[in-house]
Design an enzyme around this catalytic site. Structure first.
Site, PDB file in Angstrom:
ATOM      1  CE1 TYR A  20      -3.032  -3.259   1.047  1.00 34.30           C
ATOM      2  CE2 TYR A  20      -4.067  -1.665  -0.410  1.00 34.30           C
ATOM      3  CZ  TYR A  20      -4.024  -2.930   0.139  1.00 34.30           C
ATOM      4  OH  TYR A  20      -4.958  -3.857  -0.232  1.00 34.30           O
ATOM      5  CG  HIS A  61     -13.539  -1.777  -2.448  1.00 31.08           C
ATOM      6  ND1 HIS A  61     -13.325  -2.297  -3.703  1.00 31.08           N
ATOM      7  CD2 HIS A  61     -14.677  -2.367  -1.992  1.00 31.08           C
ATOM      8  CE1 HIS A  61     -14.299  -3.160  -3.984  1.00 31.08           C
ATOM      9  NE2 HIS A  61     -15.126  -3.207  -2.969  1.00 31.08           N
ATOM     10  CB  ALA A  80     -12.934   6.557 -18.323  1.00 29.30           C
TER      11      ALA A  80
HETATM   12  N1  APR Z   1     -11.601   3.472 -19.611  1.00 31.37           N
HETATM   13  C1  APR Z   1     -12.685   2.753 -19.226  1.00 31.37           C
HETATM   14  N2  APR Z   1     -12.615   1.490 -18.733  1.00 31.37           N
HETATM   15  C2  APR Z   1     -11.385   0.948 -18.620  1.00 31.37           C
HETATM   16  C3  APR Z   1     -10.206   1.624 -18.988  1.00 31.37           C
HETATM   17  C4  APR Z   1     -10.350   2.948 -19.502  1.00 31.37           C
HETATM   18  N3  APR Z   1      -9.292   3.681 -19.882  1.00 31.37           N
HETATM   19  N4  APR Z   1      -9.140   0.795 -18.765  1.00 31.37           N
HETATM   20  C5  APR Z   1      -9.641  -0.348 -18.258  1.00 31.37           C
HETATM   21  N5  APR Z   1     -10.991  -0.269 -18.180  1.00 31.37           N
HETATM   22  C6  APR Z   1     -11.907  -1.273 -17.644  1.00 31.37           C
HETATM   23  C7  APR Z   1     -11.540  -2.702 -17.968  1.00 31.37           C
HETATM   24  O1  APR Z   1     -12.124  -3.098 -19.191  1.00 31.37           O
HETATM   25  C8  APR Z   1     -12.176  -3.448 -16.775  1.00 31.37           C
HETATM   26  O2  APR Z   1     -13.539  -3.759 -17.060  1.00 31.37           O
HETATM   27  O3  APR Z   1     -11.829  -1.166 -16.238  1.00 31.37           O
HETATM   28  C9  APR Z   1     -12.128  -2.426 -15.646  1.00 31.37           C
HETATM   29  C10 APR Z   1     -11.073  -2.741 -14.605  1.00 31.37           C
HETATM   30  O4  APR Z   1     -11.436  -3.947 -13.992  1.00 31.37           O
HETATM   31  P1  APR Z   1     -10.603  -4.458 -12.712  1.00 31.37           P
HETATM   32  O5  APR Z   1      -9.143  -4.381 -13.014  1.00 31.37           O
HETATM   33  O6  APR Z   1     -11.219  -5.761 -12.310  1.00 31.37           O
HETATM   34  O7  APR Z   1     -10.893  -3.358 -11.595  1.00 31.37           O
HETATM   35  P2  APR Z   1     -12.197  -3.178 -10.720  1.00 31.37           P
HETATM   36  O8  APR Z   1     -13.423  -3.558 -11.460  1.00 31.37           O
HETATM   37  O9  APR Z   1     -12.127  -1.809 -10.143  1.00 31.37           O
HETATM   38  O10 APR Z   1     -11.958  -4.239  -9.522  1.00 31.37           O
HETATM   39  C11 APR Z   1     -12.918  -4.227  -8.475  1.00 31.37           C
HETATM   40  O11 APR Z   1     -11.531  -5.771  -7.256  1.00 31.37           O
HETATM   41  O12 APR Z   1      -9.457  -6.431  -6.607  1.00 31.37           O
HETATM   42  C12 APR Z   1     -10.580  -5.779  -6.191  1.00 31.37           C
HETATM   43  O13 APR Z   1     -10.690  -4.159  -4.513  1.00 31.37           O
HETATM   44  C13 APR Z   1     -10.286  -4.358  -5.837  1.00 31.37           C
HETATM   45  O14 APR Z   1     -11.712  -2.435  -6.106  1.00 31.37           O
HETATM   46  C14 APR Z   1     -11.155  -3.546  -6.787  1.00 31.37           C
HETATM   47  C15 APR Z   1     -12.231  -4.537  -7.186  1.00 31.37           C
END
Ligand code: APR
Length: 229
Positions: free
Chosen positions: A54, A107, A215
């Site tokens: 972290y 989170h 995004a």
């Molecule tokens: N613009 C939009 N979407 C994007 C971009 C971008 N530039 N880059 C990546 N993504 C999308 C990917 O397609 C994916 O669907 O963002 C998502 C990221 O997914 P994860 O890596 O799984 O992250 P997240 O959904 O936030 O994970 C949820 O999992 O590990 C735990 O606590 C952790 O908060 C996290 C939770």
């Protein structure tokens, strides 16, 4: 305005600010095992490794900048205050630095520290070591103020109430793989609330509307439509 909006964001919102996502091929979970750095058991077993993980996240966030998506969400909130709820799974402060307020960090937040002994919270130092003392009770029990796997996410009652009062649910930059956040879309649909996904690689059919793309491009376009609609 489309009425009340709840935006649930994930790591994709901050990807263009240079912060790694979790499940991409170069994602955080490619280089670390969740069970080594993101569970209470991991912290009990090797607090130094967890604090180091972290500390790295905190350093990455400190040098990152809000991107146009963060700033657009802040504009949406500034224009429609209490009828826009920003819920994030992200532990960074880029929404706040982009001008948003009252963000629900379900989170936790990497810039916050928590005492595992007395529950005291304070702004996290840049570097936290294992056995870091709590400034309130003195116990060597400071931990990152992060919700680890197996722990209850924060603000769930207020998030649930905000979701139930929404007219539109937006899943932004999240893979929708981690509950309870992953269940918000189904909950919205069961309540007859319109759903929209904004994602670089959209999962498609599950939402009423899908906007595929980065995004920092798609969110400002959508917010402009909502504000000028
Ligand atoms: N613009 C939009 N979407 C994007 C971009 C971008 N530039 N880059 C990546 N993504 C999308 C990917 O397609 C994916 O669907 O963002 C998502 C990221 O997914 P994860 O890596 O799984 O992250 P997240 O959904 O936030 O994970 C949820 O999992 O590990 C735990 O606590 C952790 O908060 C996290 C939770």
């Amino acid at each position: 305005m489309v009425g009340a909006i709840l935006v649930l964001s994930g790591a994709g919102l901050s990807a263009e600010s240079g912060l790694k996502t979790f499940r991409a091929e170069d994602g955080l979970w490619e280089n670390y095992r969740v069970e080594d750095v993101a569970t209470p058991e991991a912290f009990a077993r090797d607090p130094a490794l967890v604090q180091r993980f972290y500390n790295e996240r905190r350093a990455d966030v400190a040098v990152a900048r809000p991107n146009p998506a963060h700033e657009a969400l802040a504009r949406l909130q500034q224009a429609h205050g209490e009828s826009v709820h920003l819920v994030t799974q992200n532990i960074d402060d880029l929404l706040e630095r982009g001008g948003a307020r009252d963000v629900f960090h379900m989170h936790g937040e990497v810039n916050s520290a928590l005492c595992a002994a007395c529950g005291h919270r304070w702004p996290a130092p840049d570097v936290m070591e294992a056995g870091h003392p709590c400034p309130a009770c003195g116990a060597p029990a400071a931990r990152p103020d992060i919700v680890w796997f197996g722990e209850m996410p924060y603000h769930m009652d207020r998030i649930q109430a905000a979701l139930e009062a929404s007219d539109l649910f937006v899943a932004l930059g999240t893979s929708g793989t981690v509950y309870p956040a992953a269940g918000f879309r189904q909950m919205a649909q069961q309540l007859g609330i319109r759903t929209m996904e904004i994602n670089l690689d959209a999962s498609g059919a599950l939402f009423d509307e899908v906007r595929e793309g980065p995004a920092s491009t798609v969110v400002p376009e959508w917010v402009s439509e909502v504000l000028n609609g």
